[in-house]
Motif scaffolding. Structure first.
Motif, PDB file in Angstrom:
ATOM      1  N   VAL A  51       0.833  -1.203   0.000  1.00 20.35           N
ATOM      2  CA  VAL A  51       0.000   0.000   0.000  1.00 20.35           C
ATOM      3  C   VAL A  51       0.867   1.252   0.000  1.00 20.35           C
ATOM      4  CG1 VAL A  51      -1.638   1.343   1.368  1.00 20.35           C
ATOM      5  CG2 VAL A  51      -1.984  -1.110   1.087  1.00 20.35           C
TER       6      VAL A  51
ATOM      7  N   THR B 120       3.067   1.201  -3.665  1.00 20.60           N
ATOM      8  CA  THR B 120       2.450   0.967  -4.965  1.00 20.60           C
ATOM      9  C   THR B 120       2.106   2.300  -5.628  1.00 20.60           C
ATOM     10  OG1 THR B 120       1.510  -1.092  -4.160  1.00 20.60           O
ATOM     11  CG2 THR B 120       0.543  -0.188  -6.144  1.00 20.60           C
TER      12      THR B 120
ATOM     13  N   PRO C 157       0.062   5.194  -7.564  1.00 18.16           N
ATOM     14  CA  PRO C 157      -1.345   5.554  -7.448  1.00 18.16           C
ATOM     15  C   PRO C 157      -2.173   4.961  -8.588  1.00 18.16           C
ATOM     16  CG  PRO C 157       0.073   7.469  -7.164  1.00 18.16           C
ATOM     17  CD  PRO C 157       0.945   6.353  -7.658  1.00 18.16           C
TER      18      PRO C 157
ATOM     19  N   THR D  20      -5.176   2.188 -10.029  1.00 18.76           N
ATOM     20  CA  THR D  20      -5.793   0.883  -9.818  1.00 18.76           C
ATOM     21  C   THR D  20      -4.933  -0.021  -8.942  1.00 18.76           C
ATOM     22  OG1 THR D  20      -6.782   1.077 -12.008  1.00 18.76           O
ATOM     23  CG2 THR D  20      -6.818  -1.085 -10.980  1.00 18.76           C
ATOM     24  N   SER D  21      -3.627   0.009  -9.123  1.00 17.74           N
ATOM     25  CA  SER D  21      -2.737  -0.857  -8.350  1.00 17.74           C
ATOM     26  C   SER D  21      -2.825  -0.537  -6.862  1.00 17.74           C
ATOM     27  CB  SER D  21      -1.301  -0.707  -8.833  1.00 17.74           C
ATOM     28  OG  SER D  21      -1.167  -1.153 -10.155  1.00 17.74           O
ATOM     29  N   ARG D  22      -2.864   0.741  -6.514  1.00 16.98           N
ATOM     30  CA  ARG D  22      -2.964   1.115  -5.105  1.00 16.98           C
ATOM     31  C   ARG D  22      -4.303   0.674  -4.535  1.00 16.98           C
ATOM     32  NH1 ARG D  22      -0.250   4.358  -1.772  1.00 16.98           N
ATOM     33  NH2 ARG D  22       1.067   5.143  -3.448  1.00 16.98           N
ATOM     34  N   ARG D  23      -5.374   0.819  -5.331  1.00 15.77           N
ATOM     35  CA  ARG D  23      -6.695   0.388  -4.854  1.00 15.77           C
ATOM     36  C   ARG D  23      -6.707  -1.117  -4.632  1.00 15.77           C
ATOM     37  NH1 ARG D  23     -11.457  -1.392  -7.313  1.00 15.77           N
ATOM     38  NH2 ARG D  23     -13.369  -0.798  -6.186  1.00 15.77           N
ATOM     39  N   ARG D  24      -6.101  -1.847  -5.565  1.00 20.63           N
ATOM     40  CA  ARG D  24      -6.051  -3.297  -5.411  1.00 20.63           C
ATOM     41  C   ARG D  24      -5.243  -3.688  -4.177  1.00 20.63           C
ATOM     42  NH1 ARG D  24      -4.905  -4.427 -10.265  1.00 20.63           N
ATOM     43  NH2 ARG D  24      -2.620  -4.467 -10.084  1.00 20.63           N
TER      44      ARG D  24
ATOM     45  N   GLY E  47      -4.934  -1.899  -1.473  1.00 23.22           N
ATOM     46  CA  GLY E  47      -5.761  -1.587  -0.310  1.00 23.22           C
ATOM     47  C   GLY E  47      -6.824  -2.638  -0.060  1.00 23.22           C
ATOM     48  N   LEU E  48      -7.443  -3.141  -1.114  1.00 23.55           N
ATOM     49  CA  LEU E  48      -8.442  -4.203  -0.966  1.00 23.55           C
ATOM     50  C   LEU E  48      -7.801  -5.487  -0.444  1.00 23.55           C
ATOM     51  CD1 LEU E  48     -10.555  -3.684  -4.226  1.00 23.55           C
ATOM     52  CD2 LEU E  48     -11.223  -3.151  -1.871  1.00 23.55           C
TER      53      LEU E  48
END
Length: 417
Positions: free
Chosen positions: A342, A345, A347, A349-353, A355-356
């Motif tokens: 987190v 990574t 910013p 889509t990769s950061r969102r992934r 975080g999930l």
């Protein structure tokens, strides 16, 4: 390590990029390699024994009523009754709840004669407290941040984990014997006699970590194999000394196995709920073979510890929430890696992934600490739903380990490309 508490960092790599990674690489041919400073020594360079102290403080503040109770707790009454019967010349296994091997009964009887009931209770509780603190420190050491951040995390886990509270409320010694078997894996190549002696004694006191013996025997390195040989010799010697009690022990185990409590976090119980029968010895053999095969690909003691933390509870036919405390190192390793992803990574889509993924791992770790709640919620449901609820904490440690391995392999492939 470059001196106590200092890790050598290549000049071209920033500490945040180097210190929080669980491993340098996962080579397809050479196996897993985990950094010495984080795992082989046992503590994060910025944490040290302060993590143990912080965990102890958190646990004492939250669980002082159990730790300092004057009367024996539920499991303690079982132990003390068995020890007293041994001293009187009776059978320790007259109580169907006492399912421990003869070496533990003999050692407990000797300690009861030496220290008395109050002294023995104080000793067992202190040792159990220290074992849980070491497991907590092992897990928290992987988290990013400075010394005080990790100390606060250690204190919080010690104080707030329902699984830790259950272990102390019952006076159960699973964390003690599990930690005595598990933690020596990290330094078996440096002190094989001590590590093997602890492992051998632990698995004949309570065979929570019995699967760690074939794991260590299959591991790379002559000194690790020597440690496994010492463990086997110690276990054999202790069983031989108490051999005449073995028939009573096996008879007690056979009687109790028929009416084993439901809701255990084990593949045996999950298979039963699905209408299948999984013999405990078959489960142990399968996990032992898989763990031994995986151990051949692990290059250092830290990796062996993570592998053992998953294999030990998975190999048992009867597992409760406090036994899952052995998986704390894997939980910390996975959360540390996810937090690293987190933070580092790019910013988008990769950061969102990332975080999930972190949220999912937090959910898995929460399930491991609240497993009794899941088991209670499963009562009265249809057997397939019960099996599903029990499967979450049962297989979560394996999922965490596989996620770590996949992440490391993916990073290695990216570097090679």
């Amino acid at each position: 390590l470059n001196g106590p508490g200092r890790e050598t960092v290549p000049p071209s790599t920033s500490p945040s990029q180097n210190g929080w990674h669980l491993a340098r690489h996962l080579a397809r041919q050479s196996g897993w390699h985990l950094p010495e400073g984080r795992l082989q020594s046992g503590w994060h360079p910025a944490g040290g024994w302060w993590l143990v102290v912080a965990a102890v403080v958190g646990m004492v503040l939250a669980h002082h009523a159990s730790l300092f109770a004057r009367a024996p707790l539920f499991d303690e009454r079982i132990y003390l009754g068995a020890f007293a019967r041994c001293l009187a010349g009776g059978s320790a296994w007259a109580d169907p709840w006492f399912l421990y091997p003869p070496p533990f009964a003999a050692a407990g009887a000797g300690l009861l004669r030496l220290f008395g009931e109050i002294g023995l209770l104080a000793l067992l509780r202190a040792l159990n407290l220290a074992a849980v603190a070491l497991l907590v420190a092992r897990g928290v050491a992987f988290l990013p941040g400075g010394r005080w951040t990790r100390c606060l995390a250690a204190a919080a886990v010690g104080a707030l984990s329902p699984a830790i509270g259950d272990a102390f409320a019952f006076g159960n010694l699973s964390p003690l014997f599990g930690a005595l078997a598990l933690l020596p894996l990290a330094w078996a190549s440096r002190a094989p006699v001590v590590a093997g002696g602890l492992l051998g004694a632990a698995i004949v006191a309570k065979p929570t970590g019995a699967v760690l013996l074939p794991l260590l025997a299959a591991a790379r390195g002559r000194l690790r194999r020597r440690a496994a040989l010492v463990a086997a010799a110690v276990a054999t010697l202790l069983l031989a000394v108490t051999a005449r009690e073995l028939p009573d022990f096996f008879a007690a185990v056979a009687r109790t196995a028929v009416g084993v409590s439901r809701g255990s976090f084990s593949p045996v119980e999950i298979a039963r709920l699905l209408g299948l029968r999984l013999p405990p010895f078959l489960l142990f053999a399968v996990v032992a073979l898989a763990a031994a095969a995986a151990a051949r690909r692990v290059r250092d003691g830290g990796g062996l510890l993570l592998l053992g933390a998953v294999a030990a509870p998975l190999s048992l036919p009867l597992v409760w929430s406090h036994t899952l405390l052995l998986t704390l190192p894997v939980q910390g390793a996975a959360l540390g890696a996810a937090l690293d992803d987190v933070r580092n990574t790019a910013p988008g889509t990769s950061r969102r992934r990332a975080g999930l993924t972190l949220a999912a791992l937090l959910t898995v770790c929460l399930a491991l600490h609240t497993a009794y709640g899941l088991a209670g919620g499963a009562a009265g449901l249809a057997p397939p739903l019960q099996a599903l609820l029990l499967a979450l904490p049962t297989f979560s440690p394996l999922a965490l380990l596989l996620w770590l391995a996949g992440r490391l392999r993916h990073r290695e492939d990216d570097r090679a490309a």
